[in-house]
Design a protein around this motif. Structure first.
Motif, PDB file in Angstrom:
ATOM      1  N   GLY A 155      41.623 -49.963 -38.086  1.00  0.00           N
ATOM      2  CA  GLY A 155      41.737 -51.235 -37.375  1.00  0.00           C
ATOM      3  C   GLY A 155      40.794 -51.322 -36.192  1.00  0.00           C
ATOM      4  O   GLY A 155      40.174 -52.362 -35.951  1.00  0.00           O
ATOM      5  N   ARG A 156      40.655 -50.219 -35.449  1.00  0.00           N
ATOM      6  CA  ARG A 156      39.729 -50.215 -34.310  1.00  0.00           C
ATOM      7  C   ARG A 156      38.294 -50.410 -34.782  1.00  0.00           C
ATOM      8  O   ARG A 156      37.534 -51.165 -34.183  1.00  0.00           O
ATOM      9  CB  ARG A 156      39.869 -48.912 -33.519  1.00  0.00           C
ATOM     10  CG  ARG A 156      41.127 -48.872 -32.654  1.00  0.00           C
ATOM     11  CD  ARG A 156      41.107 -47.691 -31.707  1.00  0.00           C
ATOM     12  NE  ARG A 156      41.174 -46.419 -32.399  1.00  0.00           N
ATOM     13  CZ  ARG A 156      42.295 -45.796 -32.743  1.00  0.00           C
ATOM     14  NH1 ARG A 156      43.461 -46.347 -32.473  1.00  0.00           N
ATOM     15  NH2 ARG A 156      42.251 -44.620 -33.351  1.00  0.00           N
ATOM     16  N   VAL A 157      37.923 -49.736 -35.862  1.00  0.00           N
ATOM     17  CA  VAL A 157      36.562 -49.882 -36.398  1.00  0.00           C
ATOM     18  C   VAL A 157      36.334 -51.307 -36.865  1.00  0.00           C
ATOM     19  O   VAL A 157      35.301 -51.914 -36.578  1.00  0.00           O
ATOM     20  CB  VAL A 157      36.318 -48.871 -37.543  1.00  0.00           C
ATOM     21  CG1 VAL A 157      35.028 -49.182 -38.275  1.00  0.00           C
ATOM     22  CG2 VAL A 157      36.303 -47.449 -36.998  1.00  0.00           C
ATOM     23  N   ARG A 158      37.294 -51.873 -37.580  1.00  0.00           N
ATOM     24  CA  ARG A 158      37.148 -53.259 -38.062  1.00  0.00           C
ATOM     25  C   ARG A 158      36.992 -54.234 -36.914  1.00  0.00           C
ATOM     26  O   ARG A 158      36.196 -55.165 -36.976  1.00  0.00           O
ATOM     27  CB  ARG A 158      38.357 -53.654 -38.911  1.00  0.00           C
ATOM     28  CG  ARG A 158      38.332 -53.074 -40.282  1.00  0.00           C
ATOM     29  CD  ARG A 158      39.494 -53.603 -41.088  1.00  0.00           C
ATOM     30  NE  ARG A 158      39.536 -52.961 -42.382  1.00  0.00           N
ATOM     31  CZ  ARG A 158      40.633 -52.788 -43.080  1.00  0.00           C
ATOM     32  NH1 ARG A 158      41.781 -53.213 -42.619  1.00  0.00           N
ATOM     33  NH2 ARG A 158      40.593 -52.191 -44.246  1.00  0.00           N
ATOM     34  N   ARG A 159      37.770 -54.047 -35.846  1.00  0.00           N
ATOM     35  CA  ARG A 159      37.663 -54.940 -34.693  1.00  0.00           C
ATOM     36  C   ARG A 159      36.291 -54.848 -34.059  1.00  0.00           C
ATOM     37  O   ARG A 159      35.719 -55.853 -33.668  1.00  0.00           O
ATOM     38  CB  ARG A 159      38.744 -54.615 -33.662  1.00  0.00           C
ATOM     39  CG  ARG A 159      40.019 -55.310 -33.952  1.00  0.00           C
ATOM     40  CD  ARG A 159      40.960 -55.247 -32.780  1.00  0.00           C
ATOM     41  NE  ARG A 159      42.277 -55.054 -33.362  1.00  0.00           N
ATOM     42  CZ  ARG A 159      43.195 -54.243 -32.924  1.00  0.00           C
ATOM     43  NH1 ARG A 159      43.000 -53.539 -31.853  1.00  0.00           N
ATOM     44  NH2 ARG A 159      44.344 -54.137 -33.536  1.00  0.00           N
ATOM     45  N   ARG A 162      33.824 -56.607 -36.504  1.00  0.00           N
ATOM     46  CA  ARG A 162      33.995 -58.064 -36.449  1.00  0.00           C
ATOM     47  C   ARG A 162      33.519 -58.627 -35.128  1.00  0.00           C
ATOM     48  O   ARG A 162      32.841 -59.642 -35.077  1.00  0.00           O
ATOM     49  CB  ARG A 162      35.460 -58.442 -36.649  1.00  0.00           C
ATOM     50  CG  ARG A 162      35.933 -58.322 -38.051  1.00  0.00           C
ATOM     51  CD  ARG A 162      37.352 -58.817 -38.139  1.00  0.00           C
ATOM     52  NE  ARG A 162      37.966 -58.326 -39.342  1.00  0.00           N
ATOM     53  CZ  ARG A 162      39.228 -57.998 -39.461  1.00  0.00           C
ATOM     54  NH1 ARG A 162      40.038 -58.126 -38.435  1.00  0.00           N
ATOM     55  NH2 ARG A 162      39.716 -57.557 -40.583  1.00  0.00           N
ATOM     56  N   GLY A 163      33.888 -57.958 -34.042  1.00  0.00           N
ATOM     57  CA  GLY A 163      33.519 -58.442 -32.711  1.00  0.00           C
ATOM     58  C   GLY A 163      32.031 -58.415 -32.466  1.00  0.00           C
ATOM     59  O   GLY A 163      31.483 -59.303 -31.823  1.00  0.00           O
ATOM     60  N   PRO A 167      29.719 -64.503 -33.141  1.00  0.00           N
ATOM     61  CA  PRO A 167      29.327 -65.145 -31.885  1.00  0.00           C
ATOM     62  C   PRO A 167      30.553 -65.480 -31.049  1.00  0.00           C
ATOM     63  O   PRO A 167      31.622 -65.753 -31.571  1.00  0.00           O
ATOM     64  CB  PRO A 167      28.615 -66.425 -32.330  1.00  0.00           C
ATOM     65  CG  PRO A 167      28.273 -66.212 -33.769  1.00  0.00           C
ATOM     66  CD  PRO A 167      29.283 -65.253 -34.300  1.00  0.00           C
ATOM     67  N   ALA A 168      30.399 -65.448 -29.746  1.00  0.00           N
ATOM     68  CA  ALA A 168      31.497 -65.755 -28.839  1.00  0.00           C
ATOM     69  C   ALA A 168      32.043 -67.145 -29.134  1.00  0.00           C
ATOM     70  O   ALA A 168      31.295 -68.077 -29.402  1.00  0.00           O
ATOM     71  CB  ALA A 168      31.010 -65.671 -27.398  1.00  0.00           C
ATOM     72  N   GLY A 169      33.361 -67.249 -29.073  1.00  0.00           N
ATOM     73  CA  GLY A 169      34.003 -68.536 -29.280  1.00  0.00           C
ATOM     74  C   GLY A 169      34.261 -68.900 -30.718  1.00  0.00           C
ATOM     75  O   GLY A 169      34.882 -69.899 -31.012  1.00  0.00           O
ATOM     76  N   MET A 170      33.737 -68.130 -31.667  1.00  0.00           N
ATOM     77  CA  MET A 170      33.934 -68.437 -33.096  1.00  0.00           C
ATOM     78  C   MET A 170      35.197 -67.732 -33.575  1.00  0.00           C
ATOM     79  O   MET A 170      35.399 -66.576 -33.287  1.00  0.00           O
ATOM     80  CB  MET A 170      32.756 -67.937 -33.919  1.00  0.00           C
ATOM     81  CG  MET A 170      31.449 -68.567 -33.574  1.00  0.00           C
ATOM     82  SD  MET A 170      30.898 -69.824 -34.716  1.00  0.00           S
ATOM     83  CE  MET A 170      31.320 -69.276 -36.291  1.00  0.00           C
ATOM     84  N   SER A 171      36.004 -68.442 -34.314  1.00  0.00           N
ATOM     85  CA  SER A 171      37.179 -67.802 -34.896  1.00  0.00           C
ATOM     86  C   SER A 171      36.762 -67.093 -36.179  1.00  0.00           C
ATOM     87  O   SER A 171      35.710 -67.367 -36.740  1.00  0.00           O
ATOM     88  CB  SER A 171      38.267 -68.829 -35.197  1.00  0.00           C
ATOM     89  OG  SER A 171      37.852 -69.673 -36.233  1.00  0.00           O
ATOM     90  N   MET A 172      37.612 -66.166 -36.623  1.00  0.00           N
ATOM     91  CA  MET A 172      37.300 -65.397 -37.810  1.00  0.00           C
ATOM     92  C   MET A 172      37.448 -66.240 -39.069  1.00  0.00           C
ATOM     93  O   MET A 172      36.845 -65.958 -40.084  1.00  0.00           O
ATOM     94  CB  MET A 172      38.157 -64.151 -37.879  1.00  0.00           C
ATOM     95  CG  MET A 172      37.765 -63.215 -36.742  1.00  0.00           C
ATOM     96  SD  MET A 172      38.618 -61.659 -36.677  1.00  0.00           S
ATOM     97  CE  MET A 172      38.756 -61.172 -38.326  1.00  0.00           C
ATOM     98  N   VAL A 173      38.282 -67.262 -38.998  1.00  0.00           N
ATOM     99  CA  VAL A 173      38.470 -68.137 -40.142  1.00  0.00           C
ATOM    100  C   VAL A 173      38.029 -69.528 -39.721  1.00  0.00           C
ATOM    101  O   VAL A 173      38.537 -70.099 -38.797  1.00  0.00           O
ATOM    102  CB  VAL A 173      39.945 -68.185 -40.592  1.00  0.00           C
ATOM    103  CG1 VAL A 173      40.121 -69.123 -41.744  1.00  0.00           C
ATOM    104  CG2 VAL A 173      40.429 -66.791 -40.927  1.00  0.00           C
ATOM    105  N   GLN A 174      37.030 -70.054 -40.372  1.00  0.00           N
ATOM    106  CA  GLN A 174      36.518 -71.375 -40.012  1.00  0.00           C
ATOM    107  C   GLN A 174      36.956 -72.399 -41.022  1.00  0.00           C
ATOM    108  O   GLN A 174      37.016 -72.176 -42.164  1.00  0.00           O
ATOM    109  CB  GLN A 174      34.992 -71.341 -39.943  1.00  0.00           C
ATOM    110  CG  GLN A 174      34.498 -70.501 -38.800  1.00  0.00           C
ATOM    111  CD  GLN A 174      34.545 -71.228 -37.465  1.00  0.00           C
ATOM    112  OE1 GLN A 174      34.675 -72.450 -37.423  1.00  0.00           O
ATOM    113  NE2 GLN A 174      34.466 -70.492 -36.387  1.00  0.00           N
TER     114      GLN A 174
END
Length: 174
Positions: A155-159, A162-163, A167-174
């Motif tokens: 989970g830490r690696v995935r975060r 993903r992070g 880009p800042a402000g973008m959600s993971m699901v659009q």
């Protein structure tokens, strides 16, 4: 009902009983106090301590209780009252047993026979004794804790991945 029994048990600690009696929150404002405490406790249970809701509940509890000099042991006892009393009540009177069945339903079919023991291995010795649960075999304890450490590391690696690519402000699901 279990939460209500937990509230009653908090009066067993003299320093807690003095605070509760002096403030009148448990004697004159019982429903308001029970509802507020129940909401905070269930928020932590439902969302976990590392979730956004759970993270907000802990400081809220600390802030609410900051004015009173209460020992850490007394705090732990009160928290145990809100955990153990409801669990014991549910185990004795509810239409389904707490914790183990919920975990077993989330485990893949081939591993399901080990789910109860895996859940028990997450409990510390004092809690197992309080709940009347035996100590699981060493291979089950080791496998459970190893699986959870691997899950946390993944989970830490995935975060991080993903992070770093989002880009800042973008959600993971659009």
């Amino acid at each position: 009902m279990g939460l209500n029994l937990g509230f009653c048990r908090t009066f067993a600690v003299p320093e807690i009983a003095r605070v509760l009696t002096a403030t009148g929150r448990m004697t004159r404002h019982t429903r308001v106090r029970a509802k507020a405490t129940g909401e905070l406790m269930y928020r932590m249970f439902r969302h976990g301590l590392d979730g956004e809701e759970g993270e907000r509940a802990v400081p809220a509890l600390k802030c609410l209780h900051a004015p009173w000099a209460i020992s850490d042991n007394a705090y732990r006892y009160v928290l145990a009252c809100f955990d153990l009393a409801p669990l014991r009540w549910c185990a004795a009177h509810a239409w389904r047993a707490p914790a183990r069945d919920l975990l077993a339903g989330r485990v893949p079919g081939v591993l399901r026979p080990f789910a109860g023991s895996a859940a028990d291995s997450l409990l510390d010795e004092e809690l197992r004794r309080a709940l009347g649960v035996g100590r699981p075999a060493m291979p089950v304890r080791a496998a459970t804790h190893t699986a959870l450490r691997l899950r946390a590391a993944t989970g830490r690696v995935r975060r991080r991945i993903r992070g770093s690519h989002r880009p800042a402000g973008m959600s993971m699901v659009q």
